[in-house]
Design a protein around this motif. Structure first.
Motif, PDB file in Angstrom:
ATOM      1  N   ASP A  52       0.836  -1.192   0.000  1.00 23.00           N
ATOM      2  CA  ASP A  52       0.000   0.000   0.000  1.00 23.00           C
ATOM      3  C   ASP A  52       0.871   1.242   0.000  1.00 23.00           C
ATOM      4  O   ASP A  52       1.596   1.500   0.953  1.00 23.00           O
ATOM      5  CB  ASP A  52      -0.915  -0.013   1.243  1.00 23.00           C
ATOM      6  N   GLN A  53       0.829   2.001  -1.086  1.00 21.00           N
ATOM      7  CA  GLN A  53       1.640   3.204  -1.196  1.00 21.00           C
ATOM      8  C   GLN A  53       0.849   4.459  -0.839  1.00 21.00           C
ATOM      9  O   GLN A  53       1.381   5.552  -0.886  1.00 21.00           O
ATOM     10  CB  GLN A  53       2.196   3.330  -2.623  1.00 21.00           C
ATOM     11  N   GLN A  54      -0.442   4.318  -0.516  1.00 20.22           N
ATOM     12  CA  GLN A  54      -1.271   5.470  -0.182  1.00 20.22           C
ATOM     13  C   GLN A  54      -0.865   6.020   1.182  1.00 20.22           C
ATOM     14  O   GLN A  54      -0.828   5.307   2.163  1.00 20.22           O
ATOM     15  CB  GLN A  54      -2.758   5.062  -0.153  1.00 20.22           C
ATOM     16  N   GLN A  55      -0.517   7.277   1.235  1.00 21.01           N
ATOM     17  CA  GLN A  55      -0.099   7.918   2.475  1.00 21.01           C
ATOM     18  C   GLN A  55      -1.237   8.781   3.006  1.00 21.01           C
ATOM     19  O   GLN A  55      -2.023   9.342   2.245  1.00 21.01           O
ATOM     20  CB  GLN A  55       1.122   8.808   2.218  1.00 21.01           C
ATOM     21  N   PRO A  64       9.100   7.620  -3.059  1.00 15.91           N
ATOM     22  CA  PRO A  64       8.674   6.234  -3.286  1.00 15.91           C
ATOM     23  C   PRO A  64       9.894   5.321  -3.328  1.00 15.91           C
ATOM     24  O   PRO A  64      11.030   5.808  -3.450  1.00 15.91           O
ATOM     25  CB  PRO A  64       7.982   6.290  -4.652  1.00 15.91           C
ATOM     26  N   PRO A  65       9.686   4.020  -3.243  1.00 14.01           N
ATOM     27  CA  PRO A  65      10.822   3.105  -3.374  1.00 14.01           C
ATOM     28  C   PRO A  65      11.553   3.365  -4.696  1.00 14.01           C
ATOM     29  O   PRO A  65      10.927   3.595  -5.729  1.00 14.01           O
ATOM     30  CB  PRO A  65      10.172   1.721  -3.366  1.00 14.01           C
ATOM     31  N   GLU A  66      12.863   3.349  -4.637  1.00 17.23           N
ATOM     32  CA  GLU A  66      13.677   3.627  -5.813  1.00 17.23           C
ATOM     33  C   GLU A  66      13.645   2.442  -6.764  1.00 17.23           C
ATOM     34  O   GLU A  66      13.857   1.310  -6.350  1.00 17.23           O
ATOM     35  CB  GLU A  66      15.104   3.902  -5.369  1.00 17.23           C
ATOM     36  N   ILE A  71      14.070  15.629   8.583  1.00 11.06           N
ATOM     37  CA  ILE A  71      13.499  14.814   9.650  1.00 11.06           C
ATOM     38  C   ILE A  71      12.659  13.707   9.022  1.00 11.06           C
ATOM     39  O   ILE A  71      11.705  13.995   8.284  1.00 11.06           O
ATOM     40  CB  ILE A  71      12.618  15.668  10.582  1.00 11.06           C
ATOM     41  N   VAL A  72      13.014  12.459   9.289  1.00  5.46           N
ATOM     42  CA  VAL A  72      12.237  11.342   8.754  1.00  5.46           C
ATOM     43  C   VAL A  72      10.961  11.213   9.604  1.00  5.46           C
ATOM     44  O   VAL A  72      11.029  10.974  10.808  1.00  5.46           O
ATOM     45  CB  VAL A  72      13.029  10.019   8.758  1.00  5.46           C
ATOM     46  N   LEU A  73       9.817  11.380   8.963  1.00  2.00           N
ATOM     47  CA  LEU A  73       8.529  11.268   9.648  1.00  2.00           C
ATOM     48  C   LEU A  73       8.000   9.843   9.611  1.00  2.00           C
ATOM     49  O   LEU A  73       7.448   9.352  10.596  1.00  2.00           O
ATOM     50  CB  LEU A  73       7.506  12.220   9.011  1.00  2.00           C
ATOM     51  N   GLU A  74       8.140   9.202   8.440  1.00  7.56           N
ATOM     52  CA  GLU A  74       7.666   7.817   8.247  1.00  7.56           C
ATOM     53  C   GLU A  74       8.640   7.093   7.333  1.00  7.56           C
ATOM     54  O   GLU A  74       9.158   7.669   6.386  1.00  7.56           O
ATOM     55  CB  GLU A  74       6.291   7.793   7.583  1.00  7.56           C
ATOM     56  N   GLY A  75       8.877   5.818   7.612  1.00  9.24           N
ATOM     57  CA  GLY A  75       9.695   4.980   6.742  1.00  9.24           C
ATOM     58  C   GLY A  75      11.176   5.136   7.015  1.00  9.24           C
ATOM     59  O   GLY A  75      11.595   5.554   8.096  1.00  9.24           O
ATOM     60  N   GLU A  76      11.966   4.790   5.998  1.00  8.05           N
ATOM     61  CA  GLU A  76      13.417   4.934   6.085  1.00  8.05           C
ATOM     62  C   GLU A  76      13.975   5.267   4.717  1.00  8.05           C
ATOM     63  O   GLU A  76      13.357   5.002   3.692  1.00  8.05           O
ATOM     64  CB  GLU A  76      14.072   3.663   6.644  1.00  8.05           C
ATOM     65  N   ILE A  77      15.157   5.863   4.723  1.00  8.36           N
ATOM     66  CA  ILE A  77      15.809   6.287   3.490  1.00  8.36           C
ATOM     67  C   ILE A  77      17.308   6.291   3.720  1.00  8.36           C
ATOM     68  O   ILE A  77      17.764   6.403   4.866  1.00  8.36           O
ATOM     69  CB  ILE A  77      15.290   7.677   3.039  1.00  8.36           C
ATOM     70  N   THR A  78      18.075   6.165   2.645  1.00 12.18           N
ATOM     71  CA  THR A  78      19.528   6.188   2.756  1.00 12.18           C
ATOM     72  C   THR A  78      20.046   7.525   2.235  1.00 12.18           C
ATOM     73  O   THR A  78      19.741   7.926   1.115  1.00 12.18           O
ATOM     74  CB  THR A  78      20.161   5.021   1.974  1.00 12.18           C
ATOM     75  N   LEU A  79      20.811   8.194   3.072  1.00  7.41           N
ATOM     76  CA  LEU A  79      21.523   9.408   2.685  1.00  7.41           C
ATOM     77  C   LEU A  79      22.824   8.957   2.034  1.00  7.41           C
ATOM     78  O   LEU A  79      23.623   8.260   2.661  1.00  7.41           O
ATOM     79  CB  LEU A  79      21.816  10.276   3.918  1.00  7.41           C
ATOM     80  N   ARG A  90      15.561   2.573  -0.515  1.00  6.78           N
ATOM     81  CA  ARG A  90      15.775   1.159  -0.815  1.00  6.78           C
ATOM     82  C   ARG A  90      14.892   0.261   0.038  1.00  6.78           C
ATOM     83  O   ARG A  90      15.087  -0.954   0.074  1.00  6.78           O
ATOM     84  CB  ARG A  90      17.245   0.814  -0.580  1.00  6.78           C
ATOM     85  N   SER A  91      13.912   0.847   0.719  1.00  2.77           N
ATOM     86  CA  SER A  91      13.131   0.120   1.725  1.00  2.77           C
ATOM     87  C   SER A  91      11.948  -0.665   1.171  1.00  2.77           C
ATOM     88  O   SER A  91      11.443  -1.545   1.846  1.00  2.77           O
ATOM     89  CB  SER A  91      12.603   1.103   2.768  1.00  2.77           C
ATOM     90  N   GLY A  92      11.457  -0.308  -0.019  1.00  3.81           N
ATOM     91  CA  GLY A  92      10.264  -0.960  -0.552  1.00  3.81           C
ATOM     92  C   GLY A  92       8.969  -0.283  -0.117  1.00  3.81           C
ATOM     93  O   GLY A  92       7.884  -0.693  -0.521  1.00  3.81           O
ATOM     94  N   LYS A  93       9.048   0.769   0.715  1.00  9.90           N
ATOM     95  CA  LYS A  93       7.869   1.530   1.162  1.00  9.90           C
ATOM     96  C   LYS A  93       8.157   3.014   1.031  1.00  9.90           C
ATOM     97  O   LYS A  93       9.314   3.434   1.034  1.00  9.90           O
ATOM     98  CB  LYS A  93       7.558   1.219   2.635  1.00  9.90           C
ATOM     99  N   ILE A  94       7.109   3.820   0.947  1.00 10.16           N
ATOM    100  CA  ILE A  94       7.279   5.270   0.865  1.00 10.16           C
ATOM    101  C   ILE A  94       7.958   5.781   2.124  1.00 10.16           C
ATOM    102  O   ILE A  94       7.687   5.319   3.232  1.00 10.16           O
ATOM    103  CB  ILE A  94       5.922   5.972   0.643  1.00 10.16           C
ATOM    104  N   CYS A  95       8.837   6.751   1.940  1.00 11.02           N
ATOM    105  CA  CYS A  95       9.461   7.461   3.052  1.00 11.02           C
ATOM    106  C   CYS A  95       8.998   8.908   2.992  1.00 11.02           C
ATOM    107  O   CYS A  95       9.063   9.534   1.929  1.00 11.02           O
ATOM    108  CB  CYS A  95      10.980   7.407   2.962  1.00 11.02           C
ATOM    109  N   ARG A  96       8.503   9.426   4.110  1.00  8.35           N
ATOM    110  CA  ARG A  96       8.069  10.825   4.178  1.00  8.35           C
ATOM    111  C   ARG A  96       9.048  11.579   5.075  1.00  8.35           C
ATOM    112  O   ARG A  96       9.291  11.186   6.202  1.00  8.35           O
ATOM    113  CB  ARG A  96       6.657  10.936   4.746  1.00  8.35           C
ATOM    114  N   MET A  97       9.604  12.674   4.530  1.00 11.59           N
ATOM    115  CA  MET A  97      10.544  13.509   5.274  1.00 11.59           C
ATOM    116  C   MET A  97      10.094  14.954   5.261  1.00 11.59           C
ATOM    117  O   MET A  97       9.553  15.435   4.271  1.00 11.59           O
ATOM    118  CB  MET A  97      11.949  13.450   4.658  1.00 11.59           C
ATOM    119  N   ALA A  98      10.355  15.652   6.364  1.00 10.81           N
ATOM    120  CA  ALA A  98      10.172  17.099   6.443  1.00 10.81           C
ATOM    121  C   ALA A  98      11.550  17.737   6.333  1.00 10.81           C
ATOM    122  O   ALA A  98      12.518  17.243   6.921  1.00 10.81           O
ATOM    123  CB  ALA A  98       9.519  17.488   7.764  1.00 10.81           C
ATOM    124  N   PHE A  99      11.651  18.807   5.553  1.00  9.39           N
ATOM    125  CA  PHE A  99      12.903  19.527   5.367  1.00  9.39           C
ATOM    126  C   PHE A  99      12.716  20.997   5.681  1.00  9.39           C
ATOM    127  O   PHE A  99      11.735  21.606   5.242  1.00  9.39           O
ATOM    128  CB  PHE A  99      13.381  19.432   3.906  1.00  9.39           C
TER     129      PHE A  99
END
Length: 191
Positions: A2-5, A85-87, A133-141, A168-177
């Motif tokens: 589910d990619q719906q946020q 979204p997932p890369e 700031i990562v709000l949801e999910g994970e991401i690689t810097l 690279r997580s397979g799920k959406i990552c939401r970040m605030a900048f």
């Protein structure tokens, strides 16, 4: 998958004619843009200021802009939320020209530093200090010589470095900048 946020609100405060605090706006962000087509990130432009110190008016309103602009205004700030979204393979196969074109749609083609042998095709650099700031999910810097996987609750202070974001997580990552206009010192500008 589910990619719906869930949506979120932007609550803007101000003052009434008696100088008392009020809510001016309480709604989802108005300025939203999908960058690069399907599979690309969605930018939610929250607010920006034109100067520091920021002028505070009784009925504050965000200054108008034409389209998406990556950096904050000169001497100003910018806040945005990005959903990554997932890369997929389409990102990994981007050429330098493709990457520059994507940054051009964000109003800053010069930010792209994509080159042969770069650690990621969407490497870029701006003269800003960014609080991410990562709000949801994970991401690689992804940096020139290092990587860090950050998760919900983690904060990155990105100090004008060459970088990219790889989901690279397979799920959406939401970040605030929060982006703050900056200027490279002579020792950094020459690199």
């Amino acid at each position: 998958m589910d990619q719906q946020q869930k949506t979120f609100r932007r609550v803007v405060t101000g003052h009434d004619t008696d100088g008392k605090a009020i809510i001016i706006s309480d709604a989802p962000p108005v300025h939203t843009q999908l960058v690069g087509g399907p599979g690309g990130p969605t930018f939610f432009e929250i607010w920006h200021t034109l100067e520091t110190p920021a002028l505070i008016h009784s009925q504050s309103r965000e200054p108008d802009e034409n389209g998406l602009v990556l950096p904050p205004p000169k001497t100003g700030t910018r806040m945005r939320v990005i959903e990554f979204p997932p890369e997929g393979e389409e990102i990994r196969k981007l050429t330098g020209a493709d990457a520059a074109a994507k940054f051009k749609t964000m109003g800053d083609e010069k930010a792209s530093t994509s080159a042969e042998g770069a650690p990621h095709p969407l490497m870029h650099r701006t003269q800003t200090v960014d609080y991410g700031i990562v709000l949801e999910g994970e991401i690689t810097l992804v940096l020139d010589r290092a990587e860090a996987t950050i998760q919900a609750g983690d904060i990155v202070i990105q100090c004008g470095t060459n970088h990219a974001w790889a989901n690279r997580s397979g799920k959406i990552c939401r970040m605030a900048f929060i982006l703050i206009d900056g200027q490279f010192t002579d020792e950094i500008a020459q690199h």
